[in-house]
Enzyme design. Structure first.
Site, short mmCIF file in Angstrom:
data_model
loop_
_atom_site.label_atom_id
_atom_site.label_comp_id
_atom_site.label_asym_id
_atom_site.label_seq_id
_atom_site.Cartn_x
_atom_site.Cartn_y
_atom_site.Cartn_z
N THR B 17 2.91 15.32 -1.31
CA THR B 17 1.94 16.37 -1.15
C THR B 17 0.55 15.93 -1.16
OG1 THR B 17 2.02 17.00 -3.34
CG2 THR B 17 2.63 19.14 -1.93
N GLY B 18 0.82 14.22 -1.78
CA GLY B 18 -0.26 13.12 -1.37
C GLY B 18 -0.62 12.59 -0.21
N ILE B 96 7.75 2.73 0.16
CA ILE B 96 5.83 1.97 0.99
C ILE B 96 5.55 1.96 -0.36
CG2 ILE B 96 4.76 2.92 3.01
CD1 ILE B 96 8.19 3.64 3.76
N THR B 97 5.53 2.29 -1.24
CA THR B 97 4.19 1.69 -2.40
C THR B 97 3.70 -0.25 -2.46
OG1 THR B 97 5.03 4.08 -3.80
CG2 THR B 97 3.38 2.31 -4.36
N GLU B 98 2.71 -0.12 -2.22
CA GLU B 98 2.55 -1.44 -2.30
C GLU B 98 1.39 -1.40 -3.85
OE1 GLU B 98 -0.64 -2.51 0.21
OE2 GLU B 98 -0.68 -4.51 -0.30
N TYR B 159 4.79 -4.65 14.27
CA TYR B 159 4.55 -3.99 15.05
C TYR B 159 4.59 -5.00 16.12
CZ TYR B 159 3.91 -1.03 10.58
OH TYR B 159 3.64 0.06 9.63
N GLU B 209 7.80 -15.09 6.04
CA GLU B 209 6.36 -15.65 5.61
C GLU B 209 6.61 -16.30 4.55
OE1 GLU B 209 4.27 -11.72 5.47
OE2 GLU B 209 4.79 -12.00 3.10
N HIS B 247 -0.10 -10.20 0.75
CA HIS B 247 1.57 -9.88 -0.08
C HIS B 247 1.16 -10.78 -0.84
CE1 HIS B 247 2.83 -8.95 4.83
NE2 HIS B 247 1.87 -7.89 3.59
#
Lengths: 379, 290
Positions: B17-18, B96-98, B159, B209, B247
Site C-alpha cells: 500500500t506504500g 528492492i529497498t535502498e 536497462y 562495478e 551505491h
C-alpha cells in the site's frame, strides 16, 4: 560518514577503553594553553578526515607551551590530501612499551564483522595486509551471537601476549566490537593500541567510520559531522537525495542511476575526456531533481561542457525532456550540452528537445565523443 | 526455461500500500506477473490493483500459496520484512529497498541462508523472465525473450544493456539485478551457476562495478564452471579510491575493488570485457554469430 580522531577516541572511552585523552585546539595559542595544562612533553596531531597525517607533517612532538604554539602554528592550515587542518589535538606524549593494531571491519566476503589484530602496530595496516598477510590475525563474529570472549583471548595469544595483558587486551577487543555494532560502524580501529610505561593498555590513535545507511538511527553521529571536511557541492547534493562526487576533469555529467553514472564517466574517459563529477540524479529524474542537479554540475567553474545521460525507464522520456527544458530555462547555461535520452517514449522526448533546438544523441559512446569534442572546442 | 521466476511464480508484495509498492504492483500486474497477494500491517481487506491485502506474510501465504515475495518497505523495516518472509516459508525473496544498514544485512544474510531460502538484493531492481514474470522495478517493455542471461549489480545500467541487446535482436532468458550494497543475498556466482545450468541460456552478460571482490570470485568460478560464452563490463574505471559512487558497495578501499583488477580477472577467465557499456551488446552480437 567520517569523524575525527578525537571524536572516535571519545566514543571508545564511553565503551571503557582507556584512551590518551587530549585537548582539541583551533589555534596556536589554545595549543600552548593545552600544553601548559597537560605539562611535560606533548604530541600535536592534525584533526582531518584523511590518512597519512604523519607523512604529511601533521603529527609532531612539542616540549612545553612555547614549542607547542610553534608546532601547532606549523600544522594548522596545512593541506593533507585536499583537507585543510582546522584543528589539532594536543595530548600527553606517551612512553610506549609495546604497540599493536586492533580493528573491526565489515567483511564483505564473509558477510560479517571481522575483528583483526596484529603485532605490527602503529604502521599502515593496509601495507601489512598486502605484504605480510600472515601477520594479521582475524576472528569473525557470529552473525547473531556476536564476538565471544574466547575469540578475543585467542587473538591475544596470537599476538604473543602473556599474563594480565591477555585479559586486558581481550576486554578491549570485546569493547571495540560492541562499539562497532552499537554505532553502526563500517570501520572501528585503534592503531596503535599500546602498553604504556606503567604497563597499562591505552588507545593512542582511533578511527571510526559510520555506515551512511544507518544514520537514521545514529542521530548522535550526525552531530559529529564536520562540514568543513566535505565538498560543499557534495553536501548540497546529499541534502536533496542526489549522489555527487567531485572529480578533477572538466566534463560535467548528469545521469540517472549509480551504475549508469559510472559507465558514463568511463565512456567520457574512453573518448579522451576527463569527467568533472559523478552525479546520480536518482532513478526517477523528476523536473525538480534535474534542475537541482544541473545547478550542482554548473556550480563547478572548471566545467567546460555537460553530458546528460538519462535512461527513461518507469519515468517516461517526454516527462524527462520537459523537466530538462524547464531546468535549462531557469538556469543561465553558458557551456555546451550534449543530451542522450532513451527509453520509454524516447521519440516524443527527443522531439520535444529537438523542437527547442537541442540535439539528442542516440548512442552513449557517440554522446561521450561529442561532449569531449565540445569541451575541447570550449577550452 | 529461465531462472528463478516464471509463469509458476505466485508473487506476494510486502509494502503493497506504500507509494512505491502500489505503483510497481500495478506495473507488474500489467506486465502479466501473477501477483497473488500483498502485505501491509493493518491493511487486511484492502485491494491494490485487484490484489488482496493481508496483515501478515504468514496469513497471505496460507490464503494464496504465494511462493515468492518482493519487498518495497522503507529501509528501517526492510530487515524485519525479510525475516518475516523467511519465517513464513517463502523461498525466494527480492528486496528492492535502498539504504538498508549493512549490519542489518549481516544477520539477515545468514538467517535466510540457514532457512534454505534465497534473497536477491537489497538495493536492486529485481529480476525478470521476459514474457512470463516481471518481479521488480525495471521497465518491462525493453526486454525480449531470447538466449542471453544477464546478471548485474546495477539498475539503470542494466536497462541500458538490456535495451541494447534487444535492439540488436538478442533477447534475454532472464535478467537479474543482484544489487549495489556491500552485503547482498545472491552474488554473481549464484546466478552464473543458474544460467550455466539453464538450457535456454546460450550466453551470459555480467555487469559488475567497483568495490568488494565478488567479480574476482566470479572469475574463479567462471574459469572452472562456465562453458557458455560470456561478455562483461565493469563500471567505475574512472572512480577515485575511497569515494562511494552512489551505491553503498561501490567503493575502492585499501587498494581493493578496482575496476582494473576485476577486468583483469574476468579476461583471464575467458570473459570478453567491453571497454564501454555501449560495447556490450556489440560484442555479444559478434559472439552469438559464431
Amino acid at each position: 560518514m567520517n569523524i575525527h580522531e578525537y571524536q572516535a577516541a571519545e566514543i571508545l572511552q564511553q565503551y571503557g577503553i582507556p584512551i590518551n585523552a587530549g585537548i582539541v585546539c583551533d589555534s596556536a595559542d589554545a595549543a600552548a594553553d593545552a600544553a601548559q595544562k597537560i605539562g611535560g612533553k606533548v604530541v600535536i596531531k592534525a584533526q582531518v578526515h584523511s590518512g597519512g597525517r604523519g607523512k604529511a607533517g601533521g603529527v609532531k612532538l612539542a616540549e612545553g607551551p612555547d614549542d607547542a604554539r610553534k608546532v601547532a602554528s606549523e600544522i594548522l592550515g596545512i593541506d593533507i590530501s585536499g583537507h585543510i587542518v582546522n584543528m589539532v589535538l594536543v595530548a600527553p606524549a606517551v612512553d610506549i612499551q609495546r604497540e599493536v593494531y586492533l580493528g573491526a571491519v565489515i567483511d564483505r566476503d564473509g558477510r560479517g564483522v571481522t575483528v583483526m589484530a596484529s603485532a605490527e602496530g602503529g604502521v599502515d595496516i593496509e601495507e601489512v595486509a598486502r605484504d605480510t598477510p600472515e601477520k594479521i590475525h582475524t576472528e569473525t563474529a557470529h552473525p547473531h551471537l556476536g564476538l565471544r570472549d574466547y575469540q578475543c583471548r585467542r587473538l591475544a595469544f596470537k599476538l604473543g601476549l602473556e599474563g594480565k595483558q591477555v585479559g586486558g587486551f581481550a576486554k578491549i577487543a570485546k569493547a571495540v566490537f560492541k562499539a562497532f555494532t552499537e554505532k553502526d560502524a563500517g570501520l572501528c580501529e585503534i592503531n596503535p593500541l599500546i602498553i604504556n610505561g606503567d604497563g597499562e593498555w591505552q588507545a593512542i590513535d582511533s578511527k571510526i567510520t559510520i555506515d551512511d545507511n544507518a544514520l537514521y538511527r545514529q542521530k548522535a553521529a550526525e552531530e559529529l559531522r564536520d562540514l568543513r571536511e566535505e565538498n560543499e557541492i557534495e553536501v548540497q547534493a546529499r541534502a536533496h537525495g542526489i549522489s555527487f562526487v567531485k572529480l578533477d576533469g572538466n566534463i560535467g555529467c548528469m545521469v540517472n542511476g549509480a551504475g549508469l553514472s559510472m559507465a558514463t564517466m568511463d565512456a567520457v574517459k574512453f573518448q579522451g575526456g576527463e569527467p568533472a563529477n559523478f552525479l546520480d540524479v536518482g532513478g526517477g529524474a523528476s523536473a525538480d531533481q534535474v534542475t537541482l542537479a544541473l545547478n550542482l554540475v554548473l556550480a563547478e567553474p572548471d566545467v567546460k561542457a555537460v553530458l546528460i545521460n538519462i535512461f527513461g525507464g518507469i519515468t517516461r522520456c517526454d516527462v524527462v525532456a520537459q523537466g530538462l527544458l524547464e531546468a535549462m530555462g531557469k538556469i543561465d547555461v553558458k557551456v555546451p550540452f550534449v543530451i542522450r535520452l532513451i527509453g520509454t517514449n524516447q521519440a516524443e522526448g527527443q522531439k520535444l528537445l529537438a523542437d527547442a533546438g537541442i540535439t539528442v544523441v542516440e548512442r552513449m559512446d557517440e554522446a561521450a565523443k561529442q561532449v569531449v569534442a565540445a569541451a575541447e572546442g570550449a577550452a | 526455461m529461465s531462472i528463478l521466476v516464471n509463469n509458476q511464480t505466485r508473487l506476494l508484495v510486502q509494502g503493497i500500500t506504500g507509494r512505491e509498492g502500489s505503483f510497481h504492483t500495478g506495473q507488474m500486474v500489467e506486465y502479466g506477473t501473477n501477483v497473488v497477494a500483498g502485505v501491509t500491517p493493518g491493511g487486511l481487506g484492502k485491494d491494490v490493483h485487484g490484489v488482496p491485502v493481508f496483515n501478515t506474510v504468514s496469513d497471505a501465504v496460507e490464503k494464496t500459496d504465494a511462493n515468492t515475495s518482493i519487498i518495497y518497505v522503507p529501509a528501517p523495516f526492510a530487515a524485519d520484512a525479510i525475516y518475516e518472509a523467511t519465517d513464513a516459508g517463502i523461498k525466494l525473496i527480492i528486496c528492492i529497498t535502498e539504504g538498508v544498514p549493512t549490519l542489518d544485512m549481516v544477520g539477515v544474510y545468514h538467517y535466510v541462508k540457514q532457512a534454505g531460502a534465497r534473497l536477491i538484493g537489497p538495493n536492486c531492481p529485481g529480476l525478470i523472465t521476459p514474457g512470463e514474470a516481471k518481479v521488480g522495478i525495471m521497465p518491462g517493455y525493453i526486454h525480449d525473450r531470447g538466449p542471453v542471461g544477464l546478471v548485474s549489480r546495477s539498475g539503470t545500467l542494466t536497462y541500458e544493456v538490456v535495451n541494447a541487446l534487444t535492439q540488436a535482436g538478442l533477447g534475454q532468458s532472464s535478467a537479474v539485478g543482484i544489487g549495489g550494497d556491500p552485503i547482498i543475498g545472491t552474488n554473481f556466482i549464484d546466478v552464473l551457476d543458474l544460467f550455466q545450468n539453464d538450457p535456454e541460456t546460450e550466453a551470459i552478460v555480467m555487469i559488475g562495478e567497483i568495490g568488494g571482490s565478488d567479480e574476482e570470485q566470479a572469475a574463479e568460478f567462471i574459469k572452472n564452471n562456465v562453458t557458455k560464452p560470456m561478455v562483461g563490463f565493469i563500471a567505475g574505471q574512472t572512480a577515485p579510491p575511497g569515494k562511494r559512487m552512489g551505491h553503498a558497495g561501490a567503493i575502492i578501499s585499501g587498494g581493493e575493488g578496482t575496476a582494473a583488477a576485476k577486468i583483469k580477472a574476468l579476461e583471464a577467465a575467458g570473459v570478453k570485457v567491453a571497454d564501454t557499456a555501449a560495447g556490450v551488446a556489440d560484442i555479444m552480437a559478434q559472439q552469438m554469430k559464431r
